[in-house]
Design a protein around this motif. Structure first.
Motif, short mmCIF file in Angstrom:
data_model
loop_
_atom_site.label_atom_id
_atom_site.label_comp_id
_atom_site.label_asym_id
_atom_site.label_seq_id
_atom_site.Cartn_x
_atom_site.Cartn_y
_atom_site.Cartn_z
N ALA A 263 0.85 -1.19 0.00
CA ALA A 263 0.00 0.00 0.00
C ALA A 263 0.88 1.24 0.00
CB ALA A 263 -0.91 -0.02 1.23
N ALA A 264 0.29 2.40 -0.13
CA ALA A 264 1.04 3.65 -0.17
C ALA A 264 1.97 3.77 1.04
CB ALA A 264 0.07 4.83 -0.19
N ASN A 265 3.22 4.09 0.77
CA ASN A 265 4.24 4.33 1.79
C ASN A 265 4.62 3.10 2.61
OD1 ASN A 265 4.22 7.10 1.03
ND2 ASN A 265 2.40 7.36 2.29
N GLU A 266 4.41 1.92 2.06
CA GLU A 266 4.73 0.69 2.79
C GLU A 266 6.19 0.27 2.64
OE1 GLU A 266 3.22 -3.93 2.89
OE2 GLU A 266 1.79 -2.38 2.38
N PHE A 267 6.75 0.47 1.47
CA PHE A 267 8.12 0.02 1.21
C PHE A 267 9.11 1.16 1.36
CE2 PHE A 267 6.04 -3.15 -1.86
CZ PHE A 267 5.92 -4.12 -0.88
N GLY A 268 10.31 0.82 1.78
CA GLY A 268 11.38 1.80 1.89
C GLY A 268 12.34 1.74 0.72
N GLY A 269 12.05 0.94 -0.26
CA GLY A 269 12.91 0.80 -1.43
C GLY A 269 12.75 -0.59 -2.00
N GLY A 270 13.45 -0.84 -3.07
CA GLY A 270 13.38 -2.13 -3.74
C GLY A 270 13.61 -1.96 -5.22
N THR A 271 13.59 -3.05 -5.94
CA THR A 271 13.85 -3.05 -7.37
C THR A 271 12.77 -3.84 -8.08
OG1 THR A 271 16.22 -2.99 -6.89
CG2 THR A 271 15.60 -3.62 -9.10
N VAL A 272 12.49 -3.46 -9.31
CA VAL A 272 11.51 -4.15 -10.15
C VAL A 272 11.88 -3.87 -11.60
CG1 VAL A 272 9.87 -2.21 -10.15
CG2 VAL A 272 9.03 -4.55 -10.45
N SER A 273 11.55 -4.78 -12.49
CA SER A 273 11.89 -4.55 -13.90
C SER A 273 10.81 -3.75 -14.61
CB SER A 273 12.12 -5.88 -14.62
OG SER A 273 10.90 -6.50 -14.93
#
Length: 120
Positions: free
Chosen positions: A62-72
């Protein structure tokens, strides 16, 4: 009519101003507009090649749940296609999208269904 937006993912960097950056202000305006919408906030796109999805499965937050990450980019294209094809499960949501090597493979429609509608 269905509105769709692609925005930067995750939390603002340390030292960022306390007010929302322009893209967040636009998200709030869209959410308050009364139009159905989907906002996709992808994680970092630079490091993941098109084959990233062979070893990493998409995860929604949901909005503002992750602090970073990668995706293609290919994975984000799949997410956007699903949102446009099935607006009933994607409507009125802000989703952060990353991919993880330990996440189970799940249909994108199912991932959209797990994210609550965005409230401002």
């Amino acid at each position: 009519m269905f509105s769709f937006a692609l925005s930067g993912c995750c939390h603002p960097p340390l030292g960022a101003p306390p007010f929302p950056p322009p893209e967040r202000q636009a998200e709030v305006a869209l959410a308050k507009s009364g139009l159905p919408y989907t906002i996709v906030r992808p994680g970092g796109l630079e490091a993941a090649g098109d084959d990233y999805g062979d070893t990493h499965n998409v995860v929604f937050g949901a909005a503002n749940e992750f602090g970073g990450g990668t995706v293609s980019r290919m994975q984000i294209a799949d997410v956007v296609a699903e949102a446009l094809t099935n607006p009933d499960v994607a409507a009125n949501k802000v989703v952060e999208v990353i991919a993880k090597d330990d996440a189970p493979a799940r249909p994108i429609k199912e991932l959209f269904a797990q994210v609550p509608e965005y409230r401002v």
